[in-house]
Scaffold this motif. Sequence first.
Motif, PDB file in Angstrom:
ATOM      1  N   TYR A 189       4.437  -0.264   2.262  1.00  0.00           N
ATOM      2  CA  TYR A 189       4.327   0.859   2.813  1.00  0.00           C
ATOM      3  C   TYR A 189       5.962   1.489   2.264  1.00  0.00           C
ATOM      4  O   TYR A 189       6.811   0.903   2.056  1.00  0.00           O
ATOM      5  N   PRO A 190       5.721   2.674   1.743  1.00  0.00           N
ATOM      6  CA  PRO A 190       7.049   3.190   1.181  1.00  0.00           C
ATOM      7  C   PRO A 190       8.152   3.053   2.367  1.00  0.00           C
ATOM      8  O   PRO A 190       7.569   3.540   3.777  1.00  0.00           O
ATOM      9  N   ILE A 191       9.226   2.465   2.211  1.00  0.00           N
ATOM     10  CA  ILE A 191      10.143   2.460   3.167  1.00  0.00           C
ATOM     11  C   ILE A 191      10.557   3.495   4.164  1.00  0.00           C
ATOM     12  O   ILE A 191      10.851   3.534   5.200  1.00  0.00           O
ATOM     13  N   GLY A 192      10.601   4.738   3.410  1.00  0.00           N
ATOM     14  CA  GLY A 192      10.847   5.863   4.086  1.00  0.00           C
ATOM     15  C   GLY A 192      10.038   6.339   5.222  1.00  0.00           C
ATOM     16  O   GLY A 192      10.362   7.162   6.114  1.00  0.00           O
ATOM     17  N   VAL A 193       8.684   5.692   5.384  1.00  0.00           N
ATOM     18  CA  VAL A 193       7.727   6.211   6.476  1.00  0.00           C
ATOM     19  C   VAL A 193       8.331   5.592   7.749  1.00  0.00           C
ATOM     20  O   VAL A 193       8.204   6.121   8.645  1.00  0.00           O
ATOM     21  N   PHE A 194       9.217   4.629   7.641  1.00  0.00           N
ATOM     22  CA  PHE A 194       9.881   3.981   8.953  1.00  0.00           C
ATOM     23  C   PHE A 194      10.979   4.598   9.392  1.00  0.00           C
ATOM     24  O   PHE A 194      11.683   5.681   8.318  1.00  0.00           O
ATOM     25  N   ASN A 195      11.904   4.380  10.377  1.00  0.00           N
ATOM     26  CA  ASN A 195      13.101   4.947  10.995  1.00  0.00           C
ATOM     27  C   ASN A 195      14.171   4.650   9.982  1.00  0.00           C
ATOM     28  O   ASN A 195      14.023   3.634   9.076  1.00  0.00           O
ATOM     29  N   LYS A 196      15.338   5.373   9.946  1.00  0.00           N
ATOM     30  CA  LYS A 196      16.554   5.302   9.298  1.00  0.00           C
ATOM     31  C   LYS A 196      17.044   3.681   9.108  1.00  0.00           C
ATOM     32  O   LYS A 196      17.664   3.274   8.247  1.00  0.00           O
ATOM     33  N   GLY A 197      16.845   3.095  10.186  1.00  0.00           N
ATOM     34  CA  GLY A 197      17.366   1.896  10.698  1.00  0.00           C
ATOM     35  C   GLY A 197      16.720   0.898   9.541  1.00  0.00           C
ATOM     36  O   GLY A 197      17.525   0.223   8.952  1.00  0.00           O
ATOM     37  N   PHE A 198      15.488   0.892   9.496  1.00  0.00           N
ATOM     38  CA  PHE A 198      14.878   0.117   8.570  1.00  0.00           C
ATOM     39  C   PHE A 198      14.997   0.226   7.169  1.00  0.00           C
ATOM     40  O   PHE A 198      15.320  -0.552   6.432  1.00  0.00           O
ATOM     41  N   LEU A 199      15.527   1.930   6.995  1.00  0.00           N
ATOM     42  CA  LEU A 199      15.362   2.196   5.787  1.00  0.00           C
ATOM     43  C   LEU A 199      16.842   1.575   5.157  1.00  0.00           C
ATOM     44  O   LEU A 199      17.060   0.938   3.946  1.00  0.00           O
ATOM     45  N   TYR A 200      17.940   1.425   6.080  1.00  0.00           N
ATOM     46  CA  TYR A 200      19.243   1.163   5.630  1.00  0.00           C
ATOM     47  C   TYR A 200      19.153  -0.528   5.510  1.00  0.00           C
ATOM     48  O   TYR A 200      19.578  -1.083   4.520  1.00  0.00           O
ATOM     49  N   PHE A 201      18.463  -1.077   6.504  1.00  0.00           N
ATOM     50  CA  PHE A 201      18.490  -2.667   6.347  1.00  0.00           C
ATOM     51  C   PHE A 201      17.740  -2.843   5.077  1.00  0.00           C
ATOM     52  O   PHE A 201      18.159  -3.903   4.374  1.00  0.00           O
ATOM     53  N   PHE A 202      16.516  -2.347   4.757  1.00  0.00           N
ATOM     54  CA  PHE A 202      15.990  -2.564   3.467  1.00  0.00           C
ATOM     55  C   PHE A 202      16.599  -2.195   2.246  1.00  0.00           C
ATOM     56  O   PHE A 202      15.857  -2.219   1.224  1.00  0.00           O
ATOM     57  N   THR A 203      17.497  -1.381   2.514  1.00  0.00           N
ATOM     58  CA  THR A 203      18.055  -1.026   1.317  1.00  0.00           C
ATOM     59  C   THR A 203      19.337  -1.714   0.895  1.00  0.00           C
ATOM     60  O   THR A 203      19.658  -2.234  -0.106  1.00  0.00           O
TER      61      THR A 203
END
Lengths: 258, 326
Positions: A189-203
């Motif tokens: 899924y586009p990572i943006g659909v998850f919360n910010k924590g996930f987005l940062y981790f997976f960035t």
Amino acid sequence: MKLYFKALGLHLKAELEYRMSFIFSFFSQVLVFFSYYFVILAMFTRFDNIKGFTMYEVLLCFSIIQFGFAFNEVFARGIDKFDDLIIQGNFDRLLLRPKNILLQVLCSNSDFIKVSRLIQALIVMIIALINLHIKITLIKFITLVLMLISSIAIFFSIFVLAASYCFITVQGLEVRNVFTDGGKQMAQYPIGVFNKGFLYFFTFIIPYGFVNYYPLLYFIGKKSNILYAFSPLIVLIYLIPCILIFNLGVKKYSSTGS
Amino acid sequence: MSYIKVDQISKTFKVAKKKSGLKEAFKSFFKREYLYVEAIKDASFEINKGEIVAYIGPNGAGKSTTIKILSGILVPDSGKCKIAGMIPWEDRKKYVKKIGVVFGQRSQLWWDIPAEDTFDLLRDIYDIPNDKYQITKKNLIEKLNLKDIINIPVRQLSLGQRMRCEIAASLLHEPEILFLDEPTIGLDAISKQVVRDFIKKLNKEKNTTIILTSHDMSDVTTLAKRIILIGKGKVLYDGSLQKLKSNYIKEKTINIETNDKINTKKKGIKKVTKTKKGYELVINQDEITINQFINYITSKVTISNIDIEEDNIDNLIVKLYQDYNI
């Protein structure tokens, strides 16, 4: 390179030795893949979109990640199964041969069954692309290709990283599944659909975001900054430290032998 | 200048201590205790080009560790090692082209495909020029009698057939040194014989230096003139097998068939026991040679048959291990 393709050919030959098994596994893979696919379809019969992403946008993302993962399973299975090499002691043999270790690891295994996933991922991608009605400019085409390449590169990096972990211990290998299978599930899924924590981790820690989120935003027209289009290149840089860590592991192995 | 020079190499392994019981398992989960095992300690020896050396010792003596160091897989903690003018673990890619390694317990052949395919892959791995490769391959096929088995998937081969293929695979690049780690383990008598004959021939024709480990003493006696005995990580004996024999086998058992009575107190004859057809005598060769003994005994009684026991190398080794307390 010639060596690699020759080894690949031999793996295919070995696999075809068991003809029925090959056929059955091939088709069971088809079913497994469609079960993933149907989960997404089912979800979108309930919701129009997830945080602003439509079904075909999600499917595009999904297919790119599946493609990269399956590609590694076919062509870089050896590194995925590296723990077997260590546990069975066959790694010693690689050290006795006058070729690059990582190349030999790649030559050591291959999973041709997963070709079926590779094909399916491409089919889903084409379906998604047709239904997205996006006018594909040259830059968007390049973005798409970069996404596919970076998808291959990211899973390869993670596999290499997980393999390096085997030099420390072969226990607790489940940890790596958090990053490979777990990461794959998330990144479908586009990572943006998850919360910010996930987005940062997976960035920043494992750059899945650069494979399927930032470039996707550009591709589907949500962002117009050209940097987004070329963001997958960051993943290629990510490969370098992973390979260096692996080589360090090889060095360490020869001083401990365990 | 010797071809292989090993100078005071040592290697210590750190292993996690494992105790039995769930409670101990929990304990070690949080606090690991480590044990330092000296696998090899200050081992030194030299080997000349073209020698066949048997490297023997009980399980866990450090044989495999030494082989791994010599073949460049492991780096020792201290000590020097120079083989064919190179340090094994330094220029790995260049060094391994000069050596061949056969692990009796591990296969390097691909399980599901014929051995010939593995050979072809090895040609690319070692960058062997094709014409040279074809000649070497043909030669090996002939000498190891592989013609009928090379096209069968390896998993269908018997152990003996597989081992012959293994040896061929390790020799395709014509190494100057061949390490054989238990090459005859699990083989039947005929296969053993084939393997031994081949190794002997190889050494003679190509002057290949061969280092061999084995628990099969007949391997050692037929192949090697020189043995290195290792125990608890130390080199205990390095020299000819013959010398070791004469040092260690002092007592000999001799069976004599005779109708006469033997009643002797001669020096050197340790034990006399009556058997069905005659007597069994044990002599000490330090005090009486076999020649002297035969002269003596024939002067006393008429014998119809005499049987002098072969030196049993297995017994010798057991005795050696006991003496060195390993």
